[in-house]
Design a protein around this motif. Structure first.
Motif, PDB file in Angstrom:
ATOM      1  N   LYS A 181      52.428 -55.445 -36.933  1.00 12.57           N
ATOM      2  CA  LYS A 181      53.358 -54.336 -36.780  1.00 12.57           C
ATOM      3  C   LYS A 181      53.498 -53.945 -35.315  1.00 12.57           C
ATOM      4  CE  LYS A 181      52.959 -50.932 -39.745  1.00 12.57           C
ATOM      5  NZ  LYS A 181      52.508 -49.687 -40.413  1.00 12.57           N
ATOM      6  N   SER A 182      54.708 -53.583 -34.910  1.00  6.81           N
ATOM      7  CA  SER A 182      54.946 -53.122 -33.545  1.00  6.81           C
ATOM      8  C   SER A 182      54.201 -51.816 -33.305  1.00  6.81           C
ATOM      9  CB  SER A 182      56.446 -52.909 -33.326  1.00  6.81           C
ATOM     10  OG  SER A 182      56.678 -52.241 -32.103  1.00  6.81           O
ATOM     11  N   PRO A 183      53.568 -51.656 -32.110  1.00  9.97           N
ATOM     12  CA  PRO A 183      52.830 -50.417 -31.817  1.00  9.97           C
ATOM     13  C   PRO A 183      53.672 -49.158 -31.990  1.00  9.97           C
ATOM     14  CG  PRO A 183      52.358 -52.083 -30.167  1.00  9.97           C
ATOM     15  CD  PRO A 183      53.457 -52.633 -31.022  1.00  9.97           C
ATOM     16  N   GLU A 184      54.982 -49.272 -31.737  1.00 14.06           N
ATOM     17  CA  GLU A 184      55.855 -48.106 -31.868  1.00 14.06           C
ATOM     18  C   GLU A 184      55.972 -47.629 -33.313  1.00 14.06           C
ATOM     19  OE1 GLU A 184      56.881 -50.983 -30.360  1.00 14.06           O
ATOM     20  OE2 GLU A 184      56.489 -50.324 -28.299  1.00 14.06           O
ATOM     21  N   LYS A 185      55.615 -48.493 -34.244  1.00 12.51           N
ATOM     22  CA  LYS A 185      55.747 -48.154 -35.658  1.00 12.51           C
ATOM     23  C   LYS A 185      54.436 -47.694 -36.287  1.00 12.51           C
ATOM     24  CE  LYS A 185      59.639 -51.311 -36.389  1.00 12.51           C
ATOM     25  NZ  LYS A 185      60.159 -52.491 -37.156  1.00 12.51           N
ATOM     26  N   SER A 193      51.528 -45.295 -37.446  1.00 10.96           N
ATOM     27  CA  SER A 193      51.390 -43.880 -37.786  1.00 10.96           C
ATOM     28  C   SER A 193      50.254 -43.282 -36.969  1.00 10.96           C
ATOM     29  CB  SER A 193      51.087 -43.728 -39.277  1.00 10.96           C
ATOM     30  OG  SER A 193      49.791 -44.244 -39.571  1.00 10.96           O
ATOM     31  N   ARG A 194      50.131 -41.974 -37.002  1.00  7.06           N
ATOM     32  CA  ARG A 194      49.038 -41.303 -36.291  1.00  7.06           C
ATOM     33  C   ARG A 194      47.686 -41.795 -36.824  1.00  7.06           C
ATOM     34  NH1 ARG A 194      46.521 -39.208 -31.979  1.00  7.06           N
ATOM     35  NH2 ARG A 194      45.133 -37.494 -32.501  1.00  7.06           N
ATOM     36  N   LEU A 250      46.981 -45.260 -35.389  1.00  7.83           N
ATOM     37  CA  LEU A 250      46.643 -45.224 -33.966  1.00  7.83           C
ATOM     38  C   LEU A 250      45.200 -44.772 -33.763  1.00  7.83           C
ATOM     39  CD1 LEU A 250      49.933 -43.698 -32.489  1.00  7.83           C
ATOM     40  CD2 LEU A 250      49.050 -46.015 -32.095  1.00  7.83           C
TER      41      LEU A 250
END
Length: 279
Positions: free
Chosen positions: A165-169, A171-172, A175
């Motif tokens: 998954k792209s880091p921009e996608k 969730s908190r 992360l």
């Protein structure tokens, strides 16, 4: 190959018809035993099939596939048939720092079957790397080889990153879990309490647990224990250290406590695990 790294980089193309029996007099002892290297290794399987154990998981690699093995991972080849493979070994200091960080985040990895156009591109790149590896008289030999091999690493990395998954996608929760796992990988021998990881991340222990359990299904304590057990298993499998020495290396002065922890997690004593996996 990895025992003879030339300035931290080695690449070769090899072909085998089959893996000799373990009791074959011509078999090099290390070829069939579990081992790990001080380099990052990449294997591009052009033809054939390989069966390999990596950190006690069995994988089958088919032709037109690639696999990455981290220096920490214990592995051994169990069988192969009519294999042609290009193998690259490269040390930390020769890797592009960006690629090194991405590789650390990938572990563990599985074999990736390549699309025909991707396989063709990577094969062309390996051919270039192999040709450059033979030009030892070139005054820029190491620089040329290093740059070409880092290009090969980048192409292989891209195939793995395309599956994540792209880091921009993220969730908190994801992360926070990723940050915790990064901390755990570098501190599992010295930090055993969830509260310490929460403090380093400027979070409450309850919230860290909520994030990690919500993302993985398991608590922070579970992940700490599993990382310790994985390293203990690697050392039991690969090294000749005593269980007491392994316990000390993993941060346990209380050897009996470590022994109970290992038995509870794996269902067998450390010595039984060593004997079972060396059969």
């Amino acid at each position: 190959m990895t025992d003879n790294l030339d300035a931290g980089i080695a690449i070769e193309k090899i072909a085998f018809q089959h893996l000799p029996p373990q009791d074959n007099v011509n078999t090099v002892e290390g070829d069939r035993q579990s081992h790990r290297h001080n380099s990052h290794t990449f294997h591009l399987l052009e033809t054939g099939t390989v069966h390999i154990d990596i950190d006690f998981q069995q994988y089958t690699i088919n032709s037109s596939s690639v696999i990455y093995i981290h220096p920490d991972q214990v592995h051994r080849t169990t069988s192969f048939d009519k294999v042609t493979v290009v193998s690259l070994a490269i040390t930390d200091e020769n890797l592009n720092p960006e690629y090194l960080k991405l590789l650390e985040d990938l572990v563990p990895t599985k074999p990736v079957e390549l699309a025909p156009e991707t396989f063709a591109l990577i094969t062309e790149t390996t051919s270039l790397c192999l040709k450059l590896s033979e030009r030892r008289s070139n005054r820029l030999y190491h620089s040329l080889l290093k740059d070409a091999c880092n290009t090969l690493v980048a192409l292989i990395l891209s195939t793995y990153l395309d599956q994540t998954k792209s880091p921009e996608k993220f969730s908190r929760f994801e992360l926070v879990t990723k940050a915790f796992r990064g901390l755990l990988e570098h501190n599992y021998t010295t930090i055993k309490r969830p509260a310490e990881y929460a403090r380093k991340l400027n979070l409450s222990t309850a919230y860290l647990n909520e994030c990690v359990k919500g993302t993985t299904g398991h608590s922070v304590s579970f992940h700490i224990q599993q990382r310790i057990i994985l390293e203990a298993s690697r050392l039991l499998y690969h090294s000749d250290q005593s269980v007491k020495e392994i316990a000390a290396e993993l941060g346990y002065d209380d050897y009996p406590y470590f022994s109970r922890l290992f038995t509870k997690a794996t269902g067998m004593t450390a010595l039984a695990f060593r004997a079972k996996n060396r059969d």
